[in-house]
Write a protein that holds these residues in place. Structure first.
Motif, PDB file in Angstrom:
ATOM      1  N   ASN A 649       0.844  -1.196   0.000  1.00 51.84           N
ATOM      2  CA  ASN A 649       0.000   0.000   0.000  1.00 51.84           C
ATOM      3  C   ASN A 649       0.883   1.252   0.000  1.00 51.84           C
ATOM      4  OD1 ASN A 649      -2.573  -1.484   0.315  1.00 51.84           O
ATOM      5  ND2 ASN A 649      -1.719  -2.014   2.309  1.00 51.84           N
ATOM      6  N   VAL A 650       1.377   1.601  -1.190  1.00 47.26           N
ATOM      7  CA  VAL A 650       2.329   2.703  -1.302  1.00 47.26           C
ATOM      8  C   VAL A 650       1.704   4.020  -0.865  1.00 47.26           C
ATOM      9  CG1 VAL A 650       3.665   4.082  -2.932  1.00 47.26           C
ATOM     10  CG2 VAL A 650       3.733   1.599  -3.075  1.00 47.26           C
ATOM     11  N   ASN A 651       0.545   4.347  -1.399  1.00 46.93           N
ATOM     12  CA  ASN A 651      -0.073   5.627  -1.054  1.00 46.93           C
ATOM     13  C   ASN A 651      -0.390   5.728   0.433  1.00 46.93           C
ATOM     14  OD1 ASN A 651      -0.057   6.835  -3.598  1.00 46.93           O
ATOM     15  ND2 ASN A 651      -1.934   5.804  -4.219  1.00 46.93           N
ATOM     16  N   GLU A 652      -0.796   4.610   1.028  1.00 45.16           N
ATOM     17  CA  GLU A 652      -1.082   4.600   2.458  1.00 45.16           C
ATOM     18  C   GLU A 652       0.187   4.853   3.251  1.00 45.16           C
ATOM     19  OE1 GLU A 652      -4.076   3.773   5.535  1.00 45.16           O
ATOM     20  OE2 GLU A 652      -4.257   3.931   3.360  1.00 45.16           O
ATOM     21  N   ALA A 653       1.285   4.230   2.840  1.00 49.01           N
ATOM     22  CA  ALA A 653       2.552   4.386   3.555  1.00 49.01           C
ATOM     23  C   ALA A 653       3.093   5.808   3.455  1.00 49.01           C
ATOM     24  CB  ALA A 653       3.578   3.385   3.018  1.00 49.01           C
ATOM     25  N   LEU A 654       2.782   6.493   2.352  1.00 44.47           N
ATOM     26  CA  LEU A 654       3.299   7.849   2.127  1.00 44.47           C
ATOM     27  C   LEU A 654       2.224   8.914   2.328  1.00 44.47           C
ATOM     28  CD1 LEU A 654       5.440   7.259  -1.108  1.00 44.47           C
ATOM     29  CD2 LEU A 654       6.119   6.986   1.267  1.00 44.47           C
ATOM     30  N   GLN A 655       1.182   8.589   3.065  1.00 40.11           N
ATOM     31  CA  GLN A 655       0.026   9.471   3.159  1.00 40.11           C
ATOM     32  C   GLN A 655       0.394  10.875   3.620  1.00 40.11           C
ATOM     33  OE1 GLN A 655      -3.012   8.108   5.851  1.00 40.11           O
ATOM     34  NE2 GLN A 655      -4.616   9.281   4.832  1.00 40.11           N
ATOM     35  N   GLY A 656       1.197  10.987   4.673  1.00 36.58           N
ATOM     36  CA  GLY A 656       1.582  12.303   5.184  1.00 36.58           C
ATOM     37  C   GLY A 656       2.354  13.113   4.165  1.00 36.58           C
ATOM     38  N   TYR A 657       3.302  12.466   3.483  1.00 34.79           N
ATOM     39  CA  TYR A 657       4.104  13.163   2.489  1.00 34.79           C
ATOM     40  C   TYR A 657       3.255  13.586   1.298  1.00 34.79           C
ATOM     41  CZ  TYR A 657       7.576  13.957  -1.161  1.00 34.79           C
ATOM     42  OH  TYR A 657       8.307  14.507  -2.181  1.00 34.79           O
ATOM     43  N   LEU A 658       2.333  12.719   0.884  1.00 32.70           N
ATOM     44  CA  LEU A 658       1.491  13.033  -0.277  1.00 32.70           C
ATOM     45  C   LEU A 658       0.581  14.223   0.005  1.00 32.70           C
ATOM     46  CD1 LEU A 658       0.504   9.457  -1.502  1.00 32.70           C
ATOM     47  CD2 LEU A 658       2.273  10.955  -2.416  1.00 32.70           C
ATOM     48  N   GLN A 659       0.074  14.320   1.210  1.00 33.04           N
ATOM     49  CA  GLN A 659      -0.791  15.454   1.545  1.00 33.04           C
ATOM     50  C   GLN A 659      -0.031  16.770   1.439  1.00 33.04           C
ATOM     51  OE1 GLN A 659      -2.287  14.462   5.425  1.00 33.04           O
ATOM     52  NE2 GLN A 659      -3.886  13.098   4.631  1.00 33.04           N
ATOM     53  N   LYS A 660       1.205  16.778   1.906  1.00 36.50           N
ATOM     54  CA  LYS A 660       2.003  18.009   1.835  1.00 36.50           C
ATOM     55  C   LYS A 660       2.443  18.301   0.402  1.00 36.50           C
ATOM     56  CE  LYS A 660       3.731  17.960   6.591  1.00 36.50           C
ATOM     57  NZ  LYS A 660       3.173  19.283   6.940  1.00 36.50           N
ATOM     58  N   SER A 661       2.766  17.254  -0.354  1.00 33.82           N
ATOM     59  CA  SER A 661       3.213  17.483  -1.726  1.00 33.82           C
ATOM     60  C   SER A 661       2.064  17.958  -2.606  1.00 33.82           C
ATOM     61  CB  SER A 661       3.837  16.207  -2.305  1.00 33.82           C
ATOM     62  OG  SER A 661       2.878  15.176  -2.427  1.00 33.82           O
ATOM     63  N   ASN A 662       0.833  17.574  -2.263  1.00 31.98           N
ATOM     64  CA  ASN A 662      -0.334  18.020  -3.018  1.00 31.98           C
ATOM     65  C   ASN A 662      -0.412  19.537  -3.075  1.00 31.98           C
ATOM     66  OD1 ASN A 662      -1.747  16.057  -4.274  1.00 31.98           O
ATOM     67  ND2 ASN A 662      -3.395  15.926  -2.784  1.00 31.98           N
ATOM     68  N   SER A 663      -0.255  20.159  -1.921  1.00 36.18           N
ATOM     69  CA  SER A 663      -0.332  21.618  -1.848  1.00 36.18           C
ATOM     70  C   SER A 663       0.785  22.252  -2.665  1.00 36.18           C
ATOM     71  CB  SER A 663      -0.246  22.072  -0.387  1.00 36.18           C
ATOM     72  OG  SER A 663      -1.294  21.509   0.382  1.00 36.18           O
ATOM     73  N   TYR A 664       1.959  21.648  -2.610  1.00 39.08           N
ATOM     74  CA  TYR A 664       3.113  22.174  -3.358  1.00 39.08           C
ATOM     75  C   TYR A 664       2.857  22.087  -4.857  1.00 39.08           C
ATOM     76  CZ  TYR A 664       7.937  22.452  -5.065  1.00 39.08           C
ATOM     77  OH  TYR A 664       9.088  22.793  -5.740  1.00 39.08           O
ATOM     78  N   PHE A 665       2.351  20.943  -5.338  1.00 35.88           N
ATOM     79  CA  PHE A 665       2.091  20.783  -6.765  1.00 35.88           C
ATOM     80  C   PHE A 665       0.971  21.705  -7.244  1.00 35.88           C
ATOM     81  CE2 PHE A 665       3.615  16.164  -6.152  1.00 35.88           C
ATOM     82  CZ  PHE A 665       4.930  16.571  -6.276  1.00 35.88           C
ATOM     83  N   ASP A 666      -0.053  21.863  -6.420  1.00 36.15           N
ATOM     84  CA  ASP A 666      -1.143  22.767  -6.799  1.00 36.15           C
ATOM     85  C   ASP A 666      -0.632  24.192  -6.963  1.00 36.15           C
ATOM     86  OD1 ASP A 666      -3.004  20.772  -6.860  1.00 36.15           O
ATOM     87  OD2 ASP A 666      -3.712  21.096  -4.803  1.00 36.15           O
ATOM     88  N   GLU A 667       0.285  24.603  -6.084  1.00 34.29           N
ATOM     89  CA  GLU A 667       0.844  25.948  -6.177  1.00 34.29           C
ATOM     90  C   GLU A 667       1.681  26.093  -7.440  1.00 34.29           C
ATOM     91  OE1 GLU A 667       1.839  29.827  -5.462  1.00 34.29           O
ATOM     92  OE2 GLU A 667       0.293  28.602  -4.493  1.00 34.29           O
ATOM     93  N   LEU A 668       2.465  25.075  -7.776  1.00 33.18           N
ATOM     94  CA  LEU A 668       3.268  25.128  -9.000  1.00 33.18           C
ATOM     95  C   LEU A 668       2.382  25.159 -10.235  1.00 33.18           C
ATOM     96  CD1 LEU A 668       6.189  22.629  -8.251  1.00 33.18           C
ATOM     97  CD2 LEU A 668       6.206  25.106  -8.065  1.00 33.18           C
ATOM     98  N   THR A 669       1.258  24.434 -10.192  1.00 33.33           N
ATOM     99  CA  THR A 669       0.342  24.428 -11.321  1.00 33.33           C
ATOM    100  C   THR A 669      -0.269  25.813 -11.541  1.00 33.33           C
ATOM    101  OG1 THR A 669      -0.187  22.116 -10.833  1.00 33.33           O
ATOM    102  CG2 THR A 669      -1.669  23.284 -12.318  1.00 33.33           C
ATOM    103  N   LYS A 670      -0.607  26.499 -10.454  1.00 34.44           N
ATOM    104  CA  LYS A 670      -1.168  27.847 -10.565  1.00 34.44           C
ATOM    105  C   LYS A 670      -0.167  28.799 -11.217  1.00 34.44           C
ATOM    106  CE  LYS A 670      -4.087  27.431  -6.447  1.00 34.44           C
ATOM    107  NZ  LYS A 670      -4.293  27.914  -5.056  1.00 34.44           N
ATOM    108  N   ARG A 671       1.101  28.590 -10.927  1.00 32.16           N
ATOM    109  CA  ARG A 671       2.146  29.457 -11.500  1.00 32.16           C
ATOM    110  C   ARG A 671       2.477  29.069 -12.935  1.00 32.16           C
ATOM    111  NH1 ARG A 671       6.816  29.490  -6.819  1.00 32.16           N
ATOM    112  NH2 ARG A 671       5.441  29.424  -5.003  1.00 32.16           N
ATOM    113  N   GLY A 672       1.961  27.930 -13.393  1.00 28.95           N
ATOM    114  CA  GLY A 672       2.272  27.472 -14.739  1.00 28.95           C
ATOM    115  C   GLY A 672       3.598  26.757 -14.837  1.00 28.95           C
ATOM    116  N   VAL A 673       4.178  26.388 -13.664  1.00 29.43           N
ATOM    117  CA  VAL A 673       5.469  25.700 -13.652  1.00 29.43           C
ATOM    118  C   VAL A 673       5.294  24.208 -13.892  1.00 29.43           C
ATOM    119  CG1 VAL A 673       7.501  25.172 -12.256  1.00 29.43           C
ATOM    120  CG2 VAL A 673       6.443  27.434 -12.110  1.00 29.43           C
TER     121      VAL A 673
END
Length: 897
Positions: A649-673
């Motif tokens: 269960n990869v996503n389950e094992a990395l749940q905390g990291y994925l939640q934080k990376s989600n916000s980071y990726f969303d911010e990069l997407t808004k900037r067009g990066v």
């Protein structure tokens, strides 16, 4: 080659030894000479990758630095100049391969993880061409977890239970399907397929309950053959979108395998024998066990208990006529009986005591019938370098020795005992962890606490033996609040180059053995040496004087080479061979073949996707020749040996990291990066077949004023004959194409499989090998080619399409797209200026990455970076190497508030 005879005053073997023998006439010395020659020919290279993080998310970049060392020399000139790094998915398929240029045994690069990838257990594999001679067992091969939350709609959590049904193994799996917020996909149709060892075992359909769960079970009727596999589960979401998830099956039972390894190789009667044990469960992980050793009369002779990861040891003194078994008790309370290896009536025991931090104690025991029969020899080597050799007569049944560890390098030392006939009779591994071999990497100016976005300016000081040194270091900084370290299993320059690179098979938590220097860790490491096989050099090859088989040679530069022959296969000397390319600018070079018809364009530098044309002519300018390029076959992808590191269960094992990376990726997407792929609903579209597949037309495949298909070119001897009179305004003069609108002044530009070639090149191409010819003559179609398209353009695509490797499609000409160097990107590190504040959130998961921090003659280097917006404990990991191959590893932490 470090080659040392240890004198009696240094190496004591109970009896003072005499070295009054002629080296050239001594058979054993001849064997050592052959070993020395063999090692020089077969010098091994080892690779370590320093990764910026222990795990990743889809959308991340994987940053790494590679360190390559040669076991026979520290001179960078003798190390390969090219490194291959691959990202491999769970299907054992290469998703991306990089070829990186190395300078002095170091290089660095990165992989982008686009959202077209899925979550799973990926592998990063690294090797040189020279390493392929030893085999993939010695490649750098690391399993990493890559989660997916940002571009993922379906999350699964799977739990397995195991039972027995007659002789079959029954596996029951409970799979829960949820969305990103943890809400279940209730009442959804699921189809599934069970695969074991890539064989379809069962399939079926199910519907999720209100909790989003399904339960399935299957039988493994051939447990000896099928050990692992996967479940392919396809769920149908609202809107009829179907998403398939691949769920690993690590095991099909709870079975535990226990093996026993006598020290030195064999159990010998009437001698005390140390025996190591290793218990491994079906998932490949160590299992703690205990038990007793019992003889054939039912008498208990000893007890045992594993110390770490299912490994331990005990002593037994086998008696003549007796057999021995081990009653093993598992953690669930069950028991099983295993046979110990049968004891031999005559032989030697080689035992090593490595518990003393200052020295290694060696003891040789022999049965009474071997006392006084012949002379014994003991050889110790590390990475193919012989560090000592000694001899002793067999006047006593027990021989002891003491070896100072300061005389030995860090790493695995292989002890081999030879009898009077110079045959190896015992072998034992020991690990030397010499702190004096390490570079002391110190961070100066590091404060215990910093503020968010505060600049961190640091000095790195590198010393060896308390003297400053010049070296290359890599620095990775992460916030442990979002990237939790995995210190026992993270990639480590010490565990990679000193331990796992010399061991075949899976090593569980290799960095555990380097975190502490206490007695328990030392004993656990010694148990690893007793249980893990090591066979880089086979003595039978040395004894038989069999030279190493060298199939792959070190790459010193990029090169294109081959042989020019007649159609009958006879080499043609003094042929003129031309190499040219228009990728990134026009390039051309000529050479002549040697007496064997061979040619070589060496010391080239080009990037990936560069296309070349190789043209050959005889000394009389005849083109009826065959060009055979030297093309190395690619390295096959072997099955993942690190099965114990696979996470179901990869996503389950990395749940905390994925939640934080989600916000980071969303911010990069808004900037067009960062770009996100959008999955559309399935729509059936009816369109005309593309008449020019694989075309390199910049306007798009088939967008031309006229397109000749392969069928239209079937009955022509030359392309000019095929095209003559079939397109208005297209004329030919001496085989050169012109458009009448250009006044016949500028020939048409010919582009063959994406490469610009000369206009008179047209009739060198065999029409039957052409897939399509696109004629661009209107301004709307030629404008994209600028001034080159002023006279019109002919886009020619061969049936191999887009360039091909090593196949002649016309006499004397061949196109070739070799693997070039990957363009190295630079890690982005923001610089904050108080005068122009940046209010955009900074949520980087890797705070700082610098693969090449170089210390000067004073051993100093400086670097700086800015913290992110997130508080926590920041972890700074430093690894490095100097020109002599000494290694560095240091970890520092500080707080951000």
């Amino acid at each position: 080659m470090k080659f040392k005879f240890i004198l009696p005053g240094i190496f004591i073997l109970g009896t003072c030894l005499s070295f009054a023998y002629k080296l050239a006439e001594d058979p054993f010395n001849d064997l050592l000479k052959r070993l020395q020659d063999y090692n020089k020919q077969y010098a091994q290279e080892k690779v370590h990758l320093h990764l910026d993080k222990p795990y990743y998310a889809i959308g991340d970049d994987i940053w790494f630095k590679a360190y390559v060392i040669n076991t026979q020399t520290s001179a960078p000139s003798n190390i390969s100049k090219a490194l291959y790094v691959e990202l491999i998915n769970e299907k054992d398929s290469i998703k991306s391969q990089l070829k990186l240029p190395m300078d002095g045994g170091i290089t660095w690069g990165d992989f982008k993880l686009p959202d077209t990838l899925t979550e799973g257990n990926y592998r990063i594999r690294a090797y040189t061409q020279w390493m392929r001679n030893a085999g993939p067992e010695f490649f750098f091969d690391k399993t990493i977890k890559i989660g997916n939350s940002w571009a993922n709609r379906v999350f699964t959590n799977t739990q397995y239970t195991y039972s027995k049904e007659n002789t079959a193994e029954k596996v029951s799996a409970s799979i829960k399907f949820t969305d990103k917020k943890g809400l279940p996909y209730a009442n959804s149709d699921v189809s599934y397929e069970i695969q074991l060892n890539f064989r379809n075992l069962a399939k079926g359909k199910a519907t999720t309950d209100n909790q989003g769960e399904i339960s399935i079970s299957y039988l493994n009727t051939q447990p000896a053959l099928y050990k692992s596999g996967k479940i392919l589960a396809t769920i149908t979401l609202p809107g009829k979108q179907k998403i398939t998830k691949s769920i690993p099956i690590k095991a099909t039972s709870n079975a535990v395998d226990v093996q026993f390894f006598p020290e030195g190789g064999n159990l010998i009667e009437s001698l005390p024998n140390k025996v190591a044990l290793k218990a491994v469960n079906a998932a490949g992980l160590g299992e703690e066990v205990s038990g007793a050793i019992v003889d054939n009369d039912g008498t208990e002779v000893n007890h045992f208990e594993s110390l770490h990861l299912g490994m331990g040891s005990f002593v037994v003194n086998p008696q003549p006529g007796k057999t021995y078994t081990a009653k093993v008790k598992f953690k669930d309370g069950s028991e099983q009986i295993f046979n110990l290896p049968k004891a031999l009536p005559s032989g030697y025991v080689l035992t090593i005591n490595n518990s003393n931090p200052e020295k290694i104690a060696v003891k040789i025991l022999m049965t009474a019938d071997l006392v006084g029969t012949n002379e014994l020899k003991l050889v110790a080597q590390n990475s193919g370098n012989v560090y000592f050799v000694t001899r002793t007569p067999t006047q006593k049944q027990i021989i002891t020795a003491s070896i100072p560890k300061k005389e030995l390098p860090s790493g695995i030392v292989q002890f081999t005992l030879f009898n009077g006939a110079n045959n190896p009779v015992c072998e034992r591994l020991a690990f030397v962890n010499n702190i004096e071999d390490r570079i002391n990497a110190t961070l100066q100016n590091l404060k215990p606490t910093y503020a968010k976005r505060e600049k961190v300016a640091l000095n790195l000081l590198g010393k060896f033996s308390d003297k400053p040194l010049q070296g290359s270091f890599s620095v990775a900084v992460t916030n442990t609040a979002s990237v939790k370290p995995d210190p026992e299993n993270e990639t480590n320059i010490l565990s990679s180059l000193l331990l796992t690179s010399d061991l075949i098979g899976y090593i569980e938590d290799p960095n555990y053995y380097f975190l502490n220097s206490d007695e328990k860790t030392a004993q656990a490491l010694d148990n690893l040496m007793l249980t893990q096989g090591w066979r880089r050099i086979l003595w039978k090859n040395i004894i038989a004087n069999t030279p190493p088989i060298i199939r792959y040679h070190p790459e010193k530069s990029l090169a294109i080479s081959g042989v020019i022959t007649s159609y009958g296969g006879k080499p043609i000397p003094n042929s003129k061979v031309s190499l040219f390319s228009s990728s990134g600018g026009f390039f051309a070079i000529d050479t002549l073949t040697d007496a064997q018809g061979r040619f070589n364009f060496d010391k080239l530098i080009f990037t990936d996707s560069t296309k070349f044309i190789v043209q050959a002519r005889t000394a009389k300018n005849k083109k009826d020749v065959d060009i055979k390029l030297d093309i190395l076959p690619g390295q096959i992808v072997t099955k993942n040996k690190n099965t114990g590191d696979i996470e179901v269960n990869v996503n389950e094992a990395l749940q905390g990291y994925l939640q934080k990376s989600n916000s980071y990726f969303d911010e990069l997407t808004k900037r067009g990066v960062l770009e996100r792929s959008i999955m559309l609903n399935e729509v059936n579209i009816v369109e005309k077949k593309n008449p020019a597949p694989n075309s390199s037309n910049l306007n798009g495949s088939g967008r031309a004023d006229f397109v000749f298909t392969a069928k239209m070119l079937e009955n022509c001897a030359t392309l000019s004959q095929c095209l003559q009179g079939r397109v208005a305004g297209l004329i030919f003069e001496m085989g050169v194409p012109y458009l009448t609108r250009s006044g016949g002044r500028a020939p048409m530009q010919i582009i063959l499989d994406g490469m610009n070639v000369e206009a008179d090149f047209l009739d060198n191409i065999v029409p039957s090998d052409v897939e399509s010819v696109e004629v661009l003559k209107s301004i709307g179609n030629t404008a994209i080619y600028g001034s080159r398209g002023g006279g019109g353009v002919l886009i020619i695509t061969t049936k191999r399409g887009g360039g091909f490797t090593g196949s002649t499609f016309t006499p004397g000409i061949i196109t070739y797209s070799p693997r070039g160097y990957h363009l190295i990107r630079e890690f982005y590190s923001p610089k904050y200026d108080a005068a122009t504040p940046d209010n955009r959130p900074d949520l980087r998961s890797t705070v700082y990455w610098n693969p090449h921090v170089v210390t000067d003659v004073n051993g100093k280097a400086t670097f700086n970076y800015f913290n992110t917006d997130e508080a926590g404990t920041y972890r700074v990991v430093i690894e490095g190497i100097d020109m002599m191959g000494h290694l560095a590893r240091a970890v520092y932490t500080y707080e951000v508030k």
